[in-house]
Design an enzyme around this catalytic site. Structure first.
Site, mmCIF file in Angstrom:
data_model
loop_
_atom_site.group_PDB
_atom_site.id
_atom_site.type_symbol
_atom_site.label_atom_id
_atom_site.label_comp_id
_atom_site.label_asym_id
_atom_site.label_seq_id
_atom_site.Cartn_x
_atom_site.Cartn_y
_atom_site.Cartn_z
ATOM 1 N N GLU A 310 0.804 -1.228 0.000
ATOM 2 C CA GLU A 310 0.000 0.000 0.000
ATOM 3 C C GLU A 310 0.837 1.279 0.000
ATOM 4 O O GLU A 310 0.678 2.131 0.877
ATOM 5 C CB GLU A 310 -0.934 -0.006 1.217
ATOM 6 C CG GLU A 310 -1.841 -1.208 1.215
ATOM 7 C CD GLU A 310 -2.673 -1.367 2.486
ATOM 8 O OE1 GLU A 310 -3.865 -1.628 2.359
ATOM 9 O OE2 GLU A 310 -2.114 -1.243 3.595
HETATM 10 C C1 NGO Z 1 -3.821 -5.084 4.406
HETATM 11 C C2 NGO Z 1 -2.852 -4.023 4.873
HETATM 12 C C3 NGO Z 1 -2.591 -4.080 6.374
HETATM 13 C C4 NGO Z 1 -3.875 -4.273 7.150
HETATM 14 C C5 NGO Z 1 -4.593 -5.509 6.649
HETATM 15 C C6 NGO Z 1 -5.891 -5.752 7.381
HETATM 16 C C7 NGO Z 1 -1.750 -5.635 3.757
HETATM 17 C C8 NGO Z 1 -0.689 -6.420 3.101
HETATM 18 N N1 NGO Z 1 -1.670 -4.373 4.121
HETATM 19 O O1 NGO Z 1 -2.940 -6.161 4.077
HETATM 20 O O2 NGO Z 1 -1.939 -2.903 6.766
HETATM 21 O O3 NGO Z 1 -3.584 -4.429 8.516
HETATM 22 O O4 NGO Z 1 -4.867 -5.414 5.279
HETATM 23 O O5 NGO Z 1 -6.574 -6.872 6.946
#
Ligand code: NGO
Length: 502
Positions: A310
């Site tokens: 992200e």
């Molecule tokens: C996403 C995000 C995390 C969150 C998570 C919650 C990834 C790889 N980045 O997964 O920061 O905690 O969802 O389900």
């Protein structure tokens, strides 16, 4: 007196081949664990077996080397030439007079020990002495895993879990033949590993957690202890330092890492995607090198996870530049890099592992570059998704995940264009936005983690929900005996709990 032959207990993950026989072996106070080799790894494995069997039986179970076994003993041996076993396979033969466990490697022995534990009555997992008898049905097991990587991730950044909690978790991973514990050590809300060259990371960044909960961090001594506890069980700890996003705790500790040079305020919410290291500043790489130096030195295992998920506040060109530069830094420290699927947008070395969690297109992009995948599909393997809409704990952004949905998928067919040989293995992440104690961890991880363990270990053609559901139901009392507060999902025919397990 006619003895009632014990039926074969449930084994999770399901072994490759189980051939039941007739009769029983009984473990008695006279039993010894006889190791037929001087190999130190094999002797450590034998001691681990004794460690697991002593509390409930109260037996001495001395580990003795190279003595001829007598009736009632457990014999542990290495067979380096038995190539059908691979690195982690084992053969276990239970006869009325003797139990023999053999593997090519100490790792295989440690996996086989877990099957032996599961063949004993549930009460073997009690932490205090229980009456027995400790009978095992006669059986032979030949077993080896399907995938090399079978992991769980715990997010210790959103909420902190201490060393004892992790040791307990490591034992539960080992029992189900998982071999990687991925620790998500840093995020916006907290930095959890002491770095001597950057003390403010834990002094400032370690204080916070989601919702104002108490922070915390591992000293280097704590971390080493965890690594060796895991290593005794042949589990690699995979440390993750999340970059270049998810770094607010680092930015709060060292303002120079931000483009405006100003320390960020601490963050305790659960939004994602708002923070980034400053990609074009050299200070950033001095920081990354300091951190990687220490993390690599503390971690004997070959893997280093750099996060990479992200990067919503990082320019896409900058992001690629960053990932490629960090990839070189990881390699220079003799480690194999992993990152979340977004790193597939950069140019990857073939040895880099890409962790799929959401976007099939990025998984294909990784595979086209020759990289292998660790599969953690959020809709199946994220342990932090709620079981049902009415669950109290968990998130729902990827939907709800029942025990059945977490079990009923196959790594070789999950993603179009990604086949068995592109998959290095599977991993179940547990993000901790909504949990802060053992109770929440147990509820979300169990029993779903066991399904992922079976997907990683057992052959696809031997698996079905119908069979698994029955085995899992029968396995419930063992989880009770272990003191695991698992979710009694209504889709599973749970057997009655045993009384007074712990
Ligand atoms: C996403 C995000 C995390 C969150 C998570 C919650 C990834 C790889 N980045 O997964 O920061 O905690 O969802 O389900």
């Amino acid at each position: 007196m006619a003895e009632r032959p014990p039926t074969l207990p449930a084994i999770i993950p399901k072994p490759l081949a189980v051939v039941p026989g007739s009769g029983t072996f009984e473990l008695t106070s006279a039993a010894r664990i006889v190791v037929t080799t001087l190999d130190p790894g094999a002797r450590r494995a034998a001691r681990l077996l004794a460690f697991h069997l002593r509390p409930a039986t109260g037996f001495r179970l001395p580990v003795s080397a190279a003595r001829p076994p007598a009736g009632g003993d457990v014999v542990v041996s290495l067979r380096p030439g038995d190539s059908a076993l691979g690195q982690e396979g084992y053969r276990l033969a239970v006869a009325p007079a003797l139990v023999t466990l053999a593997a090519r490697t100490p790792t295989g022995l440690v996996r086989g020990i877990q099957t032996l534990r599961q063949l004993l009555p549930d009460a073997i997992e009690a932490s205090r002495r229980r009456p027995g008898p400790w009978q095992i049905p006669v059986v032979t097991v030949h077993d080896r895993p399907r995938f090399a990587w079978r992991g769980m991730m715990l997010d210790v950044a959103r909420h902190f879990f201490g060393v004892r909690e992790l040791e307990r978790l490591i034992d539960l991973l080992a029992l189900h033949k998982l071999n990687r514990l991925h620790l998500h050590l840093s995020d916006d809300q907290g930095w959890r590993l002491a770095i001597a060259a950057r003390p403010r990371l834990t002094r400032v960044g370690g204080r916070t957690a989601v919702g104002g909960a108490k922070g915390g961090y591992y000293t280097q001594r704590d971390y080493r202890r965890l690594v060796s506890y895991a290593a005794e069980r042949h589990i690699d700890v995979v440390p993750e330092i999340d970059m270049p996003g998810h770094v607010n705790a680092a930015l709060a500790s060292y303002g120079e890492l931000a483009c405006d040079g100003r320390a960020a305020p601490p963050y305790t919410g659960i939004e994602v995607g708002f923070s980034s290291l400053c990609i074009r500043k050299e200070e950033t790489y001095a920081f990354v090198e300091d951190v990687l130096d220490e993390v690599a030195a503390l971690t004997p295992g070959p893997y280093l996870h750099i996060g990479g998920d992200e990067p919503l506040s990082t320019d896409p060109v900058d992001y690629r530049f960053f990932v490629e530069r960090v990839q070189r830094l990881v390699r220079a420290r003799g480690k194999r890099m992993l990152g979340w699927e977004e790193i597939a947008r950069a140019s990857l070395q073939r040895t880099t592992l890409v962790q799929h969690w959401d976007d099939p297109e990025l998984a294909r992009l990784a595979v086209r570059q020759g990289a292998k995948l660790v599969l953690s599909p959020a809709t199946r393997a994220y342990l932090d998704m709620k079981y049902t809409r009415s669950s109290e704990l968990g998130l729902v952004w990827a939907g709800t995940t029942s025990v059945r949905k977490a079990y009923e998928w196959d790594p070789a067919t999950l993603i179009d264009g990604v086949g068995e040989r592109d998959v290095h293995g599977v991993e179940a992440p547990l993000w901790s936005e909504t949990i802060e104690r053992r109770k929440g961890l147990d509820h979300l991880a169990f029993p779903r983690l066991l399904g992922v363990a079976e997907i990683g270990w057992s052959r696809a053609d031997g698996r079905s929900w119908r069979d698994y559901r029955t085995r899992l139901g029968a396995y419930g009392p063992r989880l009770d005996s272990l003191g695991v507060g698992f979710h009694r999902a209504t889709e599973v025919p749970w057997a009655e709990p045993v009384s007074g397990g712990q």
